[in-house]
Motif scaffolding. Structure first.
Motif, PDB file in Angstrom:
ATOM      1  N   THR A 276       0.655  -1.020  -0.033  1.00  0.00           N
ATOM      2  CA  THR A 276      -0.005   0.073  -0.049  1.00  0.00           C
ATOM      3  C   THR A 276       0.943   1.336  -0.052  1.00  0.00           C
ATOM      4  O   THR A 276       1.580   1.363   1.104  1.00  0.00           O
ATOM      5  CB  THR A 276      -0.904   0.014   1.390  1.00  0.00           C
ATOM      6  OG1 THR A 276      -1.762  -1.259   1.157  1.00  0.00           O
ATOM      7  CG2 THR A 276      -1.967   1.100   1.238  1.00  0.00           C
ATOM      8  N   GLY A 277       0.827   2.047  -1.181  1.00  0.00           N
ATOM      9  CA  GLY A 277       1.336   3.242  -0.972  1.00  0.00           C
ATOM     10  C   GLY A 277       2.854   3.233  -1.636  1.00  0.00           C
ATOM     11  O   GLY A 277       3.564   4.287  -1.334  1.00  0.00           O
ATOM     12  N   GLY A 278       3.089   1.980  -1.968  1.00  0.00           N
ATOM     13  CA  GLY A 278       4.598   1.952  -2.469  1.00  0.00           C
ATOM     14  C   GLY A 278       4.644   1.209  -3.663  1.00  0.00           C
ATOM     15  O   GLY A 278       3.569   0.682  -4.342  1.00  0.00           O
ATOM     16  N   VAL A 279       5.851   0.753  -4.280  1.00  0.00           N
ATOM     17  CA  VAL A 279       6.074   0.183  -5.571  1.00  0.00           C
ATOM     18  C   VAL A 279       6.250  -1.481  -5.142  1.00  0.00           C
ATOM     19  O   VAL A 279       6.790  -1.676  -4.210  1.00  0.00           O
ATOM     20  CB  VAL A 279       7.326   0.535  -6.074  1.00  0.00           C
ATOM     21  CG1 VAL A 279       7.774  -0.366  -7.376  1.00  0.00           C
ATOM     22  CG2 VAL A 279       7.368   1.961  -6.594  1.00  0.00           C
ATOM     23  N   PRO A 280       5.188  -2.146  -6.041  1.00  0.00           N
ATOM     24  CA  PRO A 280       5.197  -3.630  -5.646  1.00  0.00           C
ATOM     25  C   PRO A 280       6.840  -4.331  -5.573  1.00  0.00           C
ATOM     26  O   PRO A 280       7.278  -4.000  -6.754  1.00  0.00           O
ATOM     27  CB  PRO A 280       4.335  -4.146  -6.728  1.00  0.00           C
ATOM     28  CG  PRO A 280       3.310  -3.091  -7.188  1.00  0.00           C
ATOM     29  CD  PRO A 280       4.257  -1.876  -6.895  1.00  0.00           C
ATOM     30  N   GLU A 281       6.882  -5.110  -4.872  1.00  0.00           N
ATOM     31  CA  GLU A 281       8.529  -5.698  -4.966  1.00  0.00           C
ATOM     32  C   GLU A 281       8.114  -7.039  -5.680  1.00  0.00           C
ATOM     33  O   GLU A 281       8.429  -8.113  -4.872  1.00  0.00           O
ATOM     34  CB  GLU A 281       8.967  -5.799  -3.532  1.00  0.00           C
ATOM     35  CG  GLU A 281       9.093  -4.411  -2.918  1.00  0.00           C
ATOM     36  CD  GLU A 281       9.628  -4.254  -1.539  1.00  0.00           C
ATOM     37  OE1 GLU A 281       9.676  -5.314  -0.932  1.00  0.00           O
ATOM     38  OE2 GLU A 281      10.127  -3.365  -0.669  1.00  0.00           O
ATOM     39  N   LEU A 282       8.013  -7.033  -6.850  1.00  0.00           N
ATOM     40  CA  LEU A 282       7.831  -8.520  -7.396  1.00  0.00           C
ATOM     41  C   LEU A 282       9.215  -9.282  -7.169  1.00  0.00           C
ATOM     42  O   LEU A 282       9.088 -10.631  -7.156  1.00  0.00           O
ATOM     43  CB  LEU A 282       7.495  -8.351  -8.804  1.00  0.00           C
ATOM     44  CG  LEU A 282       5.821  -8.315  -9.076  1.00  0.00           C
ATOM     45  CD1 LEU A 282       5.154  -7.174  -8.493  1.00  0.00           C
ATOM     46  CD2 LEU A 282       5.504  -8.292 -10.675  1.00  0.00           C
TER      47      LEU A 282
END
Length: 315
Positions: A276-282
């Protein structure tokens, strides 16, 4: 024990070498095998290889640039307190939950053979398995919330309400819900094998004075061991990817995320992707998946070795 004596199966003779398939038969063989190989490769092998590649990179998903990180994602997991806690939780759930599930399963096998209406009881025990895990988790979560039915009943009895969903008890409650919803499946598997054992073997054992526990130990368990070995592998695979019941249990009626004390690796992986509120860390989420895949493979091999026994047959 009379005609129903249990004997070890004779050693299997080495396979007889046969001639290789003739060219014509090989050409007929491949059209049947090739579609399955293509489908399996496209749906399972290729995504797994891509997931491993993603785990070596930093990536925010489609539309973003992928940058090489090597083993940094894996090293970051070693320093991540949330992942470490979720990893431990996953193992506790697998081993403690498995011990309880198979403990209740073996107890059911001892009891259900000697009571009337066992088919109906088995159906009732199996019923939670056909209910969505999301529904099971949400229902139990609502029952155990501070104003839920369980605390209400405790108040009627003059007892103090308990913080079932608090940090100290929530994980234990999740394990209890998991055991309740999963035991019926393994009871059905094991009882299907136990029902195939001829009744006269138990009658002979009863005549020589064998107790129910001795009958289970020397008759039921040896003759259902192959099914138990398969069930143990199924439990290992399923327990290491538990997700729905944790999410539904801890977030029923709220928008909050599950507390760290209740998270499994699958849940932690989900929040790494849907931050939430950040870049996904795939990349980091993929690294978690690869770690679980390796651990699952190791545990399956260990489980198969531990449960390996000589086959017991009736003579």
């Amino acid at each position: 024990m009379g005609a129903g004596t249990l004997t070890q199966a004779p050693p299997v003779a080495p396979p007889v070498k046969t001639r290789a398939l003739r060219p014509g038969r090989e050409r007929a063989f491949w059209p049947f095998l090739l579609p399955a190989l293509v489908a399996y490769t496209a749906l399972f092998v290729a995504p797994s290889l891509f997931g491993f590649w993603v785990s070596l990179n930093k990536w925010g998903g489609p539309g973003t640039e992928m940058s090489w990180r090597g083993l940094d994602n894996y090293l970051a997991l070693l320093r991540n307190e949330a992942f470490a806690r979720s990893f431990v939780n996953t193992f506790v759930m697998a081993f403690v939950g498995g011990a309880l599930v198979f403990g209740f399963t073996f107890l059911s096998m001892v009891v259900l053979r000697h009571i009337k209406g066992r088919a109906f009881i088995r159906s009732v025990i199996f019923l939670p398995m056909i209910i969505s895990m999301i529904a099971v988790g949400a229902a139990i979560g609502f029952l155990l919330n501070p104003d839920g039915a369980v605390n209400t009943m405790l108040g009627w009895l003059g007892l103090e309400a308990q913080p079932w969903l608090g940090p100290d008890l929530v994980f234990r409650c999740i394990i209890g819900g998991l055991v309740w919803s999963s035991t019926g499946f393994y009871v059905a598997l094991m009882m299907s094998a136990a029902d195939s054992i001829p009744a006269h073997i138990y009658e002979d054992a009863h005549l020589i004075g064998a107790t129910r526990w001795e009958q289970f130990r020397h008759i039921t368990l040896p003759l259902t061991w192959d099914v138990f070995a398969v069930s143990a592998v199924l439990w290992v695979v399923n327990s290491l990817k538990i997700f729905e019941i944790v999410l539904a249990f801890t977030t029923a009626g709220t928008t909050a995320s599950p507390p760290l004390q209740a998270r499994t690796v699958a849940v932690q992986q989900y929040y790494a992707i849907n931050s939430t509120g950040g870049v996904p860390e795939l990349g980091r989420a993929a690294a978690m998946g690869i770690v679980v895949l390796i651990v699952t493979a190791v545990l399956i091999v260990l489980t198969r070795r531990i449960t390996r026994r000589d086959r017991v047959e009736l003579s």
